[in-house]
Scaffold this active site. Structure first.
Site, mmCIF file in Angstrom:
data_model
loop_
_atom_site.group_PDB
_atom_site.id
_atom_site.type_symbol
_atom_site.label_atom_id
_atom_site.label_comp_id
_atom_site.label_asym_id
_atom_site.label_seq_id
_atom_site.Cartn_x
_atom_site.Cartn_y
_atom_site.Cartn_z
ATOM 1 N N ASN A 41 0.863 -1.178 0.000
ATOM 2 C CA ASN A 41 0.000 0.000 0.000
ATOM 3 C C ASN A 41 0.902 1.231 0.000
ATOM 4 O O ASN A 41 1.465 1.581 1.035
ATOM 5 C CB ASN A 41 -0.913 -0.017 1.237
ATOM 6 C CG ASN A 41 -1.791 1.219 1.314
ATOM 7 O OD1 ASN A 41 -1.889 1.978 0.348
ATOM 8 N ND2 ASN A 41 -2.430 1.427 2.449
ATOM 9 N N LYS A 74 0.082 4.248 -0.372
ATOM 10 C CA LYS A 74 -0.599 5.442 0.152
ATOM 11 C C LYS A 74 -0.303 6.647 -0.761
ATOM 12 O O LYS A 74 -0.168 6.478 -1.966
ATOM 13 C CB LYS A 74 -0.201 5.703 1.610
ATOM 14 C CG LYS A 74 -0.316 4.454 2.474
ATOM 15 C CD LYS A 74 -0.159 4.724 3.924
ATOM 16 C CE LYS A 74 -0.124 3.407 4.670
ATOM 17 N NZ LYS A 74 -0.217 3.570 6.111
ATOM 18 N N HIS A 109 -9.684 0.988 4.523
ATOM 19 C CA HIS A 109 -8.433 1.164 5.257
ATOM 20 C C HIS A 109 -8.699 2.080 6.453
ATOM 21 O O HIS A 109 -9.513 3.002 6.368
ATOM 22 C CB HIS A 109 -7.373 1.770 4.328
ATOM 23 C CG HIS A 109 -6.000 1.740 4.932
ATOM 24 N ND1 HIS A 109 -5.579 2.666 5.849
ATOM 25 C CD2 HIS A 109 -4.965 0.869 4.768
ATOM 26 C CE1 HIS A 109 -4.334 2.374 6.206
ATOM 27 N NE2 HIS A 109 -3.939 1.293 5.568
ATOM 28 N N GLU A 165 -7.127 4.482 7.619
ATOM 29 C CA GLU A 165 -6.937 5.913 7.349
ATOM 30 C C GLU A 165 -8.174 6.499 6.669
ATOM 31 O O GLU A 165 -8.537 7.655 6.896
ATOM 32 C CB GLU A 165 -5.674 6.113 6.489
ATOM 33 C CG GLU A 165 -4.417 5.887 7.328
ATOM 34 C CD GLU A 165 -3.214 5.387 6.564
ATOM 35 O OE1 GLU A 165 -3.189 5.501 5.335
ATOM 36 O OE2 GLU A 165 -2.288 4.868 7.219
ATOM 37 N N GLU A 195 -5.779 -5.172 10.401
ATOM 38 C CA GLU A 195 -4.752 -4.165 10.633
ATOM 39 C C GLU A 195 -5.039 -3.415 11.938
ATOM 40 O O GLU A 195 -5.825 -2.449 11.933
ATOM 41 C CB GLU A 195 -4.730 -3.155 9.485
ATOM 42 C CG GLU A 195 -4.451 -3.766 8.136
ATOM 43 C CD GLU A 195 -3.850 -2.735 7.203
ATOM 44 O OE1 GLU A 195 -2.742 -2.967 6.738
ATOM 45 O OE2 GLU A 195 -4.488 -1.695 6.971
ATOM 46 N N GLY A 216 2.034 2.062 10.745
ATOM 47 C CA GLY A 216 2.951 3.188 10.590
ATOM 48 C C GLY A 216 3.618 3.616 11.888
ATOM 49 O O GLY A 216 4.227 4.673 11.965
ATOM 50 N N SER A 242 3.100 -2.420 10.379
ATOM 51 C CA SER A 242 4.555 -2.435 10.555
ATOM 52 C C SER A 242 5.198 -3.781 10.220
ATOM 53 O O SER A 242 6.126 -4.228 10.893
ATOM 54 C CB SER A 242 4.930 -1.988 11.973
ATOM 55 O OG SER A 242 4.470 -0.661 12.202
HETATM 56 C C1 PEP Z 1 -0.963 -0.013 5.866
HETATM 57 O O1 PEP Z 1 -0.850 1.051 5.317
HETATM 58 O O2 PEP Z 1 -1.945 -0.705 5.608
HETATM 59 C C2 PEP Z 1 0.074 -0.435 6.809
HETATM 60 C C3 PEP Z 1 -0.050 -1.583 7.408
HETATM 61 O O3 PEP Z 1 1.139 0.423 6.989
HETATM 62 P P1 PEP Z 1 2.537 0.073 7.718
HETATM 63 O O4 PEP Z 1 3.029 -1.216 7.126
HETATM 64 O O5 PEP Z 1 3.421 1.226 7.412
HETATM 65 O O6 PEP Z 1 2.257 -0.068 9.183
#
Ligand code: PEP
Length: 253
Positions: A9, A11, A97, A99, A169, A175, A215
């Site tokens: 992803n 973003k 997601h 976000e 998630e 992040g 992460s």
């Molecule tokens: C994500 O954007 O779905 C995500 C898991 O980000 P990160 O791997 O940076 O935590």
């Protein structure tokens, strides 16, 4: 064997030139996803067509959108419809997601509408769910995430549900550099599979890929993906670094 998936992803990162370079760097490494594996790159909208061209001819590698609108068409300035994605041959779309839920107020109901539109056009939704830190600290994460599935997924019939990829998630791990332990990930994934089994039967639940996101890095992917109910990952930050994402792809079962 359930399909094992490494999904990137990006973003709102990378220019077109940087993104194309990133894709080429990963594709020119020695990755070779098997028929039970998939590598998916969720790139920004303006790069979808170019990225589809870059991966053309590569087996088990796909391009995804990061979002779509929940209405078919109309006066929604700046939005992108599922029909538009379909018209440029996009087969995958991240939906819900955290976000989008947090920053753009997407509700479980709106997410359900997006899922319906994707399925109607033959796009595979990568449906994201997961709890905030306060919910984890209160110990109510299992009920919280079950409710997300209930409100966004459980109107789907037995055929439709098998066309969904789920990404668990935990928001506190996205992040932040704070990864869920492999035990925490496995516990939630097993719970989700049980919830799916109660609703659709265990044969169907056992067919649905459930990815972990939060992460994921080259250094922890083998441990996370090694869990029996973890079928790969949805990866943000580490997917922007070719060597990291290649390591993550190689960690797939
Ligand atoms: C994500 O954007 O779905 C995500 C898991 O980000 P990160 O791997 O940076 O935590």
């Amino acid at each position: 064997m359930r399909t094992q998936i490494a999904a990137a992803n990006w973003k709102m990162n990378k220019t077109l030139q940087e993104g194309t370079q990133l894709l080429n760097d990963i594709l020119s490494s020695d990755i070779d996803p098997s028929t039970t594996q998939k590598v998916i790159f969720a790139v920004p909208f303006p790069y979808l067509t170019v990225s589809n061209d870059v991966i053309k001819g590569r087996a088990n590698i796909h391009i995804a959108a990061q979002n779509c609108h929940h209405k078919i068409s109309g006066a929604y300035t700046g939005e992108v419809s599922v029909d538009m994605l379909d018209s440029i041959d996009i087969k995958y779309c991240i939906i819900g997601h955290s976000e989008r839920r947090e920053l753009f107020d997407e509700s479980n109901q709106v997410i359900a509408e997006k899922l319906n539109l994707c399925l109607g056009k033959g796009l595979t939704p990568i449906f994201c769910c997961g709890e905030a830190l306060s919910i984890r600290e209160a110990g109510t994460q299992n009920d919280y995430v079950e409710n997300q599935l209930n409100e966004s997924l459980f109107h789907l019939n037995k055929v439709e549900i098998q066309k969904i990829v789920i990404a668990y998630e935990p928001i506190w791990a996205i992040g932040t550099g704070k990864t869920a332990t492999s035990e925490q990930a496995q516990e939630m994934h097993a719970h989700l599979r049980n919830v799916l089994a109660k609703q659709y039967g265990s044969d169907i639940a056992n067919n649905i890929s459930i990815l972990y996101g939060g992460s994921v890095k080259g250094s922890n992917a083998v441990e996370l993906f090694g869990q029996p109910d973890v079928d790969g990952g949805l990866v943000g930050g580490a997917s922007l670094i070719p060597s990291e994402f290649v390591q993550i792809i190689k960690a797939l079962k």
